[in-house]
Design a protein around this motif. Structure first.
Motif, PDB file in Angstrom:
ATOM      1  N   LEU A  22      21.665  21.850  37.454  1.00 38.24           N
ATOM      2  CA  LEU A  22      22.857  22.077  36.665  1.00 38.24           C
ATOM      3  C   LEU A  22      23.563  23.303  37.250  1.00 38.24           C
ATOM      4  O   LEU A  22      23.035  24.411  37.195  1.00 38.24           O
ATOM      5  N   TRP A  23      24.714  23.073  37.853  1.00 40.49           N
ATOM      6  CA  TRP A  23      25.482  24.143  38.504  1.00 40.49           C
ATOM      7  C   TRP A  23      26.466  24.734  37.496  1.00 40.49           C
ATOM      8  O   TRP A  23      27.178  24.019  36.816  1.00 40.49           O
ATOM      9  N   PHE A  24      26.525  26.053  37.414  1.00 44.50           N
ATOM     10  CA  PHE A  24      27.534  26.763  36.639  1.00 44.50           C
ATOM     11  C   PHE A  24      28.383  27.539  37.641  1.00 44.50           C
ATOM     12  O   PHE A  24      27.906  28.491  38.254  1.00 44.50           O
ATOM     13  N   ILE A  25      29.616  27.122  37.805  1.00 39.15           N
ATOM     14  CA  ILE A  25      30.500  27.698  38.822  1.00 39.15           C
ATOM     15  C   ILE A  25      31.546  28.559  38.121  1.00 39.15           C
ATOM     16  O   ILE A  25      32.392  28.033  37.385  1.00 39.15           O
ATOM     17  N   PRO A  26      31.491  29.879  38.311  1.00 38.90           N
ATOM     18  CA  PRO A  26      32.480  30.743  37.661  1.00 38.90           C
ATOM     19  C   PRO A  26      33.866  30.549  38.268  1.00 38.90           C
ATOM     20  O   PRO A  26      34.006  30.326  39.467  1.00 38.90           O
ATOM     21  N   LEU A  27      34.878  30.616  37.416  1.00 41.06           N
ATOM     22  CA  LEU A  27      36.269  30.504  37.851  1.00 41.06           C
ATOM     23  C   LEU A  27      36.950  31.842  37.614  1.00 41.06           C
ATOM     24  O   LEU A  27      36.747  32.467  36.585  1.00 41.06           O
ATOM     25  N   SER A  28      37.768  32.267  38.580  1.00 43.73           N
ATOM     26  CA  SER A  28      38.410  33.570  38.443  1.00 43.73           C
ATOM     27  C   SER A  28      39.767  33.575  39.141  1.00 43.73           C
ATOM     28  O   SER A  28      39.994  32.837  40.096  1.00 43.73           O
ATOM     29  N   THR A  29      40.670  34.399  38.648  1.00 43.86           N
ATOM     30  CA  THR A  29      41.955  34.620  39.304  1.00 43.86           C
ATOM     31  C   THR A  29      41.930  35.923  40.102  1.00 43.86           C
ATOM     32  O   THR A  29      42.909  36.268  40.753  1.00 43.86           O
ATOM     33  N   LYS A  30      40.818  36.652  40.079  1.00 42.71           N
ATOM     34  CA  LYS A  30      40.695  37.942  40.770  1.00 42.71           C
ATOM     35  C   LYS A  30      40.273  37.727  42.223  1.00 42.71           C
ATOM     36  O   LYS A  30      39.207  38.150  42.665  1.00 42.71           O
ATOM     37  N   ILE A  31      41.138  37.060  42.984  1.00 42.32           N
ATOM     38  CA  ILE A  31      40.819  36.661  44.349  1.00 42.32           C
ATOM     39  C   ILE A  31      40.569  37.866  45.256  1.00 42.32           C
ATOM     40  O   ILE A  31      39.611  37.875  46.025  1.00 42.32           O
ATOM     41  N   GLU A  32      41.401  38.877  45.159  1.00 46.38           N
ATOM     42  CA  GLU A  32      41.245  40.053  46.037  1.00 46.38           C
ATOM     43  C   GLU A  32      39.912  40.757  45.795  1.00 46.38           C
ATOM     44  O   GLU A  32      39.285  41.236  46.735  1.00 46.38           O
ATOM     45  N   LYS A  33      39.462  40.805  44.548  1.00 43.76           N
ATOM     46  CA  LYS A  33      38.173  41.409  44.220  1.00 43.76           C
ATOM     47  C   LYS A  33      37.054  40.703  44.988  1.00 43.76           C
ATOM     48  O   LYS A  33      36.203  41.339  45.604  1.00 43.76           O
ATOM     49  N   TYR A  34      37.093  39.377  44.977  1.00 48.40           N
ATOM     50  CA  TYR A  34      36.029  38.616  45.631  1.00 48.40           C
ATOM     51  C   TYR A  34      36.176  38.589  47.147  1.00 48.40           C
ATOM     52  O   TYR A  34      35.181  38.526  47.852  1.00 48.40           O
ATOM     53  N   ARG A  35      37.403  38.671  47.657  1.00 44.18           N
ATOM     54  CA  ARG A  35      37.594  38.780  49.111  1.00 44.18           C
ATOM     55  C   ARG A  35      36.950  40.061  49.637  1.00 44.18           C
ATOM     56  O   ARG A  35      36.340  40.061  50.704  1.00 44.18           O
ATOM     57  N   THR A  36      37.087  41.140  48.879  1.00 44.78           N
ATOM     58  CA  THR A  36      36.474  42.415  49.265  1.00 44.78           C
ATOM     59  C   THR A  36      34.948  42.290  49.295  1.00 44.78           C
ATOM     60  O   THR A  36      34.297  42.766  50.230  1.00 44.78           O
ATOM     61  N   ILE A  37      34.379  41.635  48.292  1.00 46.75           N
ATOM     62  CA  ILE A  37      32.926  41.440  48.249  1.00 46.75           C
ATOM     63  C   ILE A  37      32.464  40.595  49.432  1.00 46.75           C
ATOM     64  O   ILE A  37      31.459  40.891  50.077  1.00 46.75           O
ATOM     65  N   ILE A  38      33.220  39.534  49.731  1.00 43.87           N
ATOM     66  CA  ILE A  38      32.887  38.666  50.864  1.00 43.87           C
ATOM     67  C   ILE A  38      32.902  39.460  52.167  1.00 43.87           C
ATOM     68  O   ILE A  38      31.987  39.348  52.987  1.00 43.87           O
ATOM     69  N   GLU A  39      33.931  40.272  52.370  1.00 42.23           N
ATOM     70  CA  GLU A  39      34.036  41.083  53.589  1.00 42.23           C
ATOM     71  C   GLU A  39      32.840  42.023  53.730  1.00 42.23           C
ATOM     72  O   GLU A  39      32.295  42.178  54.824  1.00 42.23           O
ATOM     73  N   LYS A  40      32.427  42.657  52.646  1.00 43.19           N
ATOM     74  CA  LYS A  40      31.274  43.567  52.689  1.00 43.19           C
ATOM     75  C   LYS A  40      29.993  42.817  53.068  1.00 43.19           C
ATOM     76  O   LYS A  40      29.199  43.294  53.874  1.00 43.19           O
ATOM     77  N   LYS A  41      29.803  41.629  52.492  1.00 43.41           N
ATOM     78  CA  LYS A  41      28.610  40.832  52.812  1.00 43.41           C
ATOM     79  C   LYS A  41      28.638  40.363  54.264  1.00 43.41           C
ATOM     80  O   LYS A  41      27.600  40.358  54.936  1.00 43.41           O
ATOM     81  N   GLU A  42      29.828  39.978  54.756  1.00 44.73           N
ATOM     82  CA  GLU A  42      29.939  39.531  56.146  1.00 44.73           C
ATOM     83  C   GLU A  42      29.647  40.670  57.110  1.00 44.73           C
ATOM     84  O   GLU A  42      29.009  40.461  58.146  1.00 44.73           O
ATOM     85  N   LYS A  43      30.090  41.884  56.778  1.00 40.11           N
ATOM     86  CA  LYS A  43      29.780  43.042  57.622  1.00 40.11           C
ATOM     87  C   LYS A  43      28.282  43.330  57.640  1.00 40.11           C
ATOM     88  O   LYS A  43      27.704  43.627  58.667  1.00 40.11           O
ATOM     89  N   LYS A  44      27.660  43.239  56.463  1.00 34.61           N
ATOM     90  CA  LYS A  44      26.244  43.579  56.346  1.00 34.61           C
ATOM     91  C   LYS A  44      25.320  42.482  56.876  1.00 34.61           C
ATOM     92  O   LYS A  44      24.352  42.762  57.579  1.00 34.61           O
ATOM     93  N   TYR A  45      25.621  41.215  56.543  1.00 33.98           N
ATOM     94  CA  TYR A  45      24.706  40.112  56.867  1.00 33.98           C
ATOM     95  C   TYR A  45      25.237  39.142  57.926  1.00 33.98           C
ATOM     96  O   TYR A  45      24.516  38.248  58.340  1.00 33.98           O
TER      97      TYR A  45
END
Length: 61
Positions: A22-45
């Motif tokens: 059972l997948w629970f997929i969060p929906l958000s309009t805070k795209i820039e917030k999550y782009r920043t998180i993605i960039e940090k993870k890509e730099k680290k991992y």
């Protein structure tokens, strides 16, 4: 689903049942917030496998 308690709004999500998962997929309009998180993870991992940004519906103006 949107849940309002004590004047606070909790995040909306999409629930999908896939065989035994059972997948629970969060929906958000805070795209820039999550782009920043993605960039940090890509730099680290070197990649980000936990967050995916997709447009699911174009909102009317």
């Amino acid at each position: 689903m949107i849940n309002h308690e004590n004047g606070h709004s909790k995040p909306s999500y999409l629930a999908i049942k896939d065989d035994k998962i059972l997948w629970f997929i969060p929906l958000s309009t805070k795209i820039e917030k999550y782009r920043t998180i993605i960039e940090k993870k890509e730099k680290k991992y070197g990649t980000c496998k936990t967050i995916l940004i997709k447009k699911i519906k174009k909102l009317p103006k």
